[in-house]
Write a protein that holds these residues in place. Sequence first.
Motif, PDB file in Angstrom:
ATOM      1  N   ALA A   1       2.669   5.080  -7.369  1.00 45.98           N
ATOM      2  CA  ALA A   1       1.580   5.082  -8.356  1.00 45.98           C
ATOM      3  C   ALA A   1       0.737   6.343  -8.246  1.00 45.98           C
ATOM      4  N   ILE A   2       0.355   6.688  -7.028  1.00 41.43           N
ATOM      5  CA  ILE A   2      -0.524   7.853  -6.877  1.00 41.43           C
ATOM      6  C   ILE A   2       0.288   9.139  -6.727  1.00 41.43           C
ATOM      7  N   GLY A   3       1.236   9.129  -5.775  1.00 43.36           N
ATOM      8  CA  GLY A   3       1.999  10.349  -5.506  1.00 43.36           C
ATOM      9  C   GLY A   3       2.838  10.786  -6.690  1.00 43.36           C
TER      10      GLY A   3
ATOM     11  N   LEU B   1       0.829  -1.211   0.000  1.00 40.43           N
ATOM     12  CA  LEU B   1       0.000   0.000   0.000  1.00 40.43           C
ATOM     13  C   LEU B   1       0.862   1.259   0.000  1.00 40.43           C
TER      14      LEU B   1
ATOM     15  N   ILE C   1      -3.832  -6.673  -3.523  1.00 40.28           N
ATOM     16  CA  ILE C   1      -3.596  -5.219  -3.466  1.00 40.28           C
ATOM     17  C   ILE C   1      -3.293  -4.648  -4.848  1.00 40.28           C
TER      18      ILE C   1
ATOM     19  N   PRO D   1       2.594   1.878 -12.737  1.00 42.17           N
ATOM     20  CA  PRO D   1       1.176   1.523 -12.718  1.00 42.17           C
ATOM     21  C   PRO D   1       0.774   0.876 -11.398  1.00 42.17           C
ATOM     22  N   ALA D   2      -0.524   0.980 -11.086  1.00 43.07           N
ATOM     23  CA  ALA D   2      -0.989   0.510  -9.784  1.00 43.07           C
ATOM     24  C   ALA D   2      -1.606  -0.872  -9.829  1.00 43.07           C
ATOM     25  N   ILE D   3      -2.321  -1.176 -10.881  1.00 38.29           N
ATOM     26  CA  ILE D   3      -3.080  -2.432 -10.870  1.00 38.29           C
ATOM     27  C   ILE D   3      -2.831  -3.254 -12.139  1.00 38.29           C
TER      28      ILE D   3
ATOM     29  N   LEU E   1       2.262   1.767  -3.386  1.00 34.98           N
ATOM     30  CA  LEU E   1       1.226   2.278  -4.295  1.00 34.98           C
ATOM     31  C   LEU E   1       1.009   3.771  -4.085  1.00 34.98           C
TER      32      LEU E   1
END
Lengths: 568, 317
Positions: free
Chosen positions: B156-158, B149, B259, B163-165, B152
Amino acid sequence: MTNDDPQVQRLVSDLVARRIDRRQFVRLALALGVSLPVAGALLAACGGNVPATTGAVPASSGAGPTAAGAGPTATPAAPAVPAKLTLRLISDIANLDPAFYPASVDEAVSAGIYEGLVAWKPGTFEVVNQLAATFEPSADGLSYEFTLKEGIQWQKGYGEVTAEDVKFSYERIAGLTTPAIESPYKGDWSPHLKEVIVKDKLSGTIVLKEPFAALMRSTLPTPSGFILSKKAVEERGDKFATDPVGSGPYEFVSWTPKERAILKRFAEYSGAFAEYIGSPFPEIHFLPIENDSAADIGLETGEIDFGAVSVANIERFEGNPEFEVKTAPTLDYNWIGMNQEHPKLKDIRVRQAIRLAVDVPAMIDAAFEGRYMRANAIIPENMGLGYWADAPQYDRDVAAAKALLQEAGVSGLELSFTYTEETGSKVLAQIVQENLAEVGITVTLNIVDSAAFYELGKKLRERELFYVGFVTQPDPSWSFVWFTCSQIDIWNWQYWCGTEFDRLHFAALKEPDQAKRGEMYIEMQRLWDAQANVVWVSFPTNFYGHRTGIEPAITPHGRFLPHAFRVA
Amino acid sequence: MGRYVVQRIALSAIVVLLSMAFLGVFAHLVPGDPVTVILGPRASEALSQTVRAEMDLDKPVPVQVWNFVVGALQGDLGNDFVSGLPVTTLLAASLPHTVILAVASLGLAVLLGVPLGVYAATRPNGWIDRITRVISVSLITLPAFVGGLFLLLIFAIGLGVLPAIGAGNFSDPVDYARRLILPTVALAATWIGYIARLVRTSMLEVLGQNYIRTARAVGLRDRVIFYKYALKNAIIPTVAVLGVGLGSLLGGAVFVEVIFSRPGLGTLIVDSITSRNFPIVRGATLVIALFFVLANLLADLSYGFLDPRIRVQGQSA
């Protein structure tokens, strides 16, 4: 930090000049201390349709319109269509045969592949012709004449859709073909369907043994009403389930289990329903993502364009200008049940006391963030039939509950509360435990996994209190059928067998006048309410998050129709 | 050596057979009716009976166990009750993703954990050793799903750099590799710390032995002593752990797969347990058991190559 700050102005200039994309704009604006609403307002002021050019958002993700030359002074252009639409499924598909589909995810994928004689107009429960050019019921409700539109083609070269295919599809699911199949959805047709008579290549008659009032509500416009290619089903056998053939706007391309299912536009689509759908996406990809957090992250990073979001994250998406959240009430229902045949719960005063002792609004607040609608009876208003507007609402009254228990001569009562690991159920169970402790009832919580929870049979008689939710179809009959006498030891866990309740249920199925049907269903709810064997909790709501620039199509019962999505 | 190999292979075969027998029985140990779960509320009694018969659940338990074992030995693990697809097809789709993830994680763990352990052992109780110990313990105690997490959220987000998924497609190896980075790191973190600790302890023990002192006395360089003479012996316990580790990673990748929403054996098993889809559970568990046995067999056999004394003991046994 104000909007006039030079740094913010520079950011706005960069956005307009497309030196940064929306994602970067929002991130940098927040870093400069601009609040999220202000950043959203600035983004909107810039036209909101600045292309997503870089970053983690794939070009094909459908992350908003990508019109060239967009900006404050540009002439608005038609929105560009992403190469694919990527959707989240809450679980993987398993069987796309309408006679055997196991879950709503299979239904969502199938909806673009198949068509029926009639269908719901997207966004409504209004039934309109789909493959049928004409569709006329007889005055006595025992037969339905249909004529198919001409020249409708099956996918994958299986020729033209004919009345013979209609006969095959409906008689197959009803178990009337040879060899007969045993479909879980047989009840949508049987025992009402007598046969389908083929008059000529394109026309025929659906003949019923008796009037069937739910036919136009929960059979024909649902997967049970989909028309299949007889030739394709016979040729493909069991493989049809994972390599289906329909006549809809999208054809099946591939399914990699646990990874992805892909549909592509059917090049020879007849346009039978184009008036209502007209989805522009060349491909639709379905990703099974069971974990809500992973799905929320996938939506946030642009790897999926649309999907159910967790209740806990709704606010986050609502506060982000790149996303919208659609609230989609369902027809499903959750309740706390009481086994009234259990010795501890036989006395109606005990059941009434429990009904008054629990705090339903507190459960909805704690378990569902206050976002689900409270239920006072089984049928929600959006069913459009059988809604009991005057259903009594039992608010918490500890004194009255204690008085009822005292009147019943009950003290030191110990009950078990069985539930399974569904969203919010643990918190809900704890509230029930606390609430009932206040009136002197000791509750033991018994959490079991779903397979054990739904183990049917006489063992169910040992259950005392339980919390459960059922899904349903857009006809009240599908909500009530599980609580009839024949469902004792199966799905009727309250163990109440109401003779008049049963009579009304079967009479309503044959009643052609929908207004009269509605009255009958309301009467059934009155009878049920008098038994005090349930505490209605909520009608669950689906929350779908999607990127701005996509216009999803959602049915009035909260399901989504991917083939009817559009570019905003 | 030949006898040693035969003994190990025979033992492995017995373990596999026992696993199959257990998996055949286990459907009857778990509460819950698979037919109800699979068919849902609308199933008629006739349909339930049909499916029960298709699932062999109407047969006596010994017959079911026999059918499963015989089928498995012939490569037939049955069909998924819902889709009708052969279990082997579902396994073939999931297995490569999990094996790649497990091997990549173990590779990364070895690549970072071994040098970290050796380096710490060369300067025992120095500040580098202390820092390494803190890092090792921190990594060991970091559950993969928590690490995942964090990765991610950061990458991925920040930062939006990975890629995340999803696992991607083998037809696009670059994309596949990019999607492998975060799950690999998340899964490897614990093992990096574990291997570093293990190598350090083994190295310290070996470095105290006479032949190392002799090597030092004859003036061999530290690098040669550490990596050529000491590590070869010190690595044996680690190899044993890696054997178990590969099997454990195959089965334990489930949190990371969930996840990162990756297809794999872990998610396949978890979903199938929930729906009581026993042929898939049995088939996937059997595959993991096979990998466990195979990895342990290879580890057992590799001792002989790493340490001639084991070869000799095997011959004399």
